[in-house]
Design an enzyme around this catalytic site. Structure first.
Site, mmCIF file in Angstrom:
data_model
loop_
_atom_site.group_PDB
_atom_site.id
_atom_site.type_symbol
_atom_site.label_atom_id
_atom_site.label_comp_id
_atom_site.label_asym_id
_atom_site.label_seq_id
_atom_site.Cartn_x
_atom_site.Cartn_y
_atom_site.Cartn_z
ATOM 1 N N ASP A 147 0.838 -1.207 0.000
ATOM 2 C CA ASP A 147 0.000 0.000 0.000
ATOM 3 C C ASP A 147 0.874 1.258 0.000
ATOM 4 O O ASP A 147 0.576 2.245 -0.669
ATOM 5 C CB ASP A 147 -0.906 -0.010 1.241
ATOM 6 N N HIS A 186 -4.447 -3.541 6.559
ATOM 7 C CA HIS A 186 -4.272 -3.778 5.121
ATOM 8 C C HIS A 186 -5.629 -4.214 4.563
ATOM 9 O O HIS A 186 -5.863 -5.379 4.252
ATOM 10 C CB HIS A 186 -3.205 -4.853 4.873
HETATM 11 C C1 LMR Z 1 -3.561 -6.593 -2.412
HETATM 12 O O1 LMR Z 1 -3.559 -5.596 -1.686
HETATM 13 O O2 LMR Z 1 -3.247 -6.568 -3.592
HETATM 14 C C2 LMR Z 1 -4.014 -7.914 -1.839
HETATM 15 O O3 LMR Z 1 -3.776 -7.953 -0.464
HETATM 16 C C3 LMR Z 1 -5.429 -8.126 -2.148
HETATM 17 C C4 LMR Z 1 -5.921 -9.506 -1.743
HETATM 18 O O4 LMR Z 1 -6.991 -9.580 -1.110
HETATM 19 O O5 LMR Z 1 -5.247 -10.496 -2.028
#
Ligand code: LMR
Length: 271
Positions: free
Chosen positions: A96, A124
């Site tokens: 992120d 997250h």
């Molecule tokens: C991401 O942020 O790309 C992943 O964590 C999304 C996911 O749910 O796999």
């Protein structure tokens, strides 16, 4: 130095004498699954992995949790490994963090390397709060605050935040699969910084255990904070001023994490 690759499904082999454990796999959410069901399935996995770390890994092991819900999975693993310091556990929000840098860089026509000190607060998940109040960008050789450089507060408080919050879901929608290369890159960034430290004057985002004394985040939540790392030890970046806009968003993601924790702990005792 050993360069072997050992493929195994035996915990006593996989976790033996580890210096670093990257826990990538988790139970993904399937159609019709409630968030509670997802937490329950993952508590079982991360309880077992935490117990295996406790039993077989070095006490200095650094554990990085990637599998979602990453923060709560990381907390579960840590609680299940009482002989390993809880500060050795972290979860990945660098993905992120890198996304936030990239969005700012794109908007300003610079590279992501020209942007530093963005912060991802909290979970997250789509409640995370990408904060650029303390971020800097290099423009024509000079470091400038991102708000000052962009002069577009409504974008920074609106579309920028939601784009970063929903990037994971957008990748899944486009690829029909979760992010791969960008997640791998973020894991490399995260582990490299744990091992070698953060560059002077720079901080990064990581999900780590809160102590109840930093930024009004409740004690014992696995929450993403700005940290600096030296000698393989992270420290909170202290004393950043937090405005009302940020406060509200930081509290919202803390609330979601508190609820996840409560649900996970219900299952932890029975898993
Ligand atoms: C991401 O942020 O790309 C992943 O964590 C999304 C996911 O749910 O796999």
């Amino acid at each position: 130095m050993s360069t072997d690759v050992i493929a195994t499904d035996k915990e006593e082999v996989a976790f033996k004498d580890l210096d670093v454990a990257i826990l990538v796999g988790s139970m993904p959410r399937r159609e019709g699954m409630e968030r509670k069901d997802l937490l329950k399935a993952n508590v079982k996995i991360f309880k077992s992995q935490g117990a295996a770390l406790d039993k077989y890994a070095k006490k200095s092991v650094k554990v990085i949790v990637v599998g979602n819900p990453a923060n709560t999975n990381c907390l579960t693993a840590s609680k299940s490994a009482p002989s390993i310091p809880k500060e050795n556990f972290s979860c990945l929000t660098r993905l992120d963090h890198n996304r936030a840098k990239a969005q700012i860089a794109l908007k300003l026509g610079v590279t992501a390397n020209d942007v530093k000190n963005v912060i991802i607060w909290g979970n997250h998940s789509s409640t995370q709060y990408p904060d650029v109040n303390h971020a800097k960008v290099k423009l024509q050789g000079k470091e400038v605050g991102v708000y000052e450089a962009l002069k577009d507060d409504s974008w920074l408080k609106g579309e920028f935040v939601t784009t970063v919050q929903q990037r994971g879901a957008a990748v899944i929608k486009a690829r029909k699969l979760s992010s791969a290369m960008s997640a791998a890159k973020a894991i490399c960034d995260h582990v490299r910084d744990i091992w070698f430290g953060t560059p002077e004057g720079e901080f990064v985002s990581m999900g780590v255990i809160s102590d109840g004394n930093s930024y009004g985040v409740p004690d014992d939540l696995l929450y993403s904070f700005p940290v600096v790392i030296k000698n393989k030890t992270w420290k909170f970046v202290e004393g950043l001023p937090i405005n009302d806009f940020s406060r509200e968003k930081m509290d919202l993601t803390a609330k979601e994490l508190t609820e996840e924790k409560e649900t996970a702990f219900e299952f932890l005792s029975s898993a």
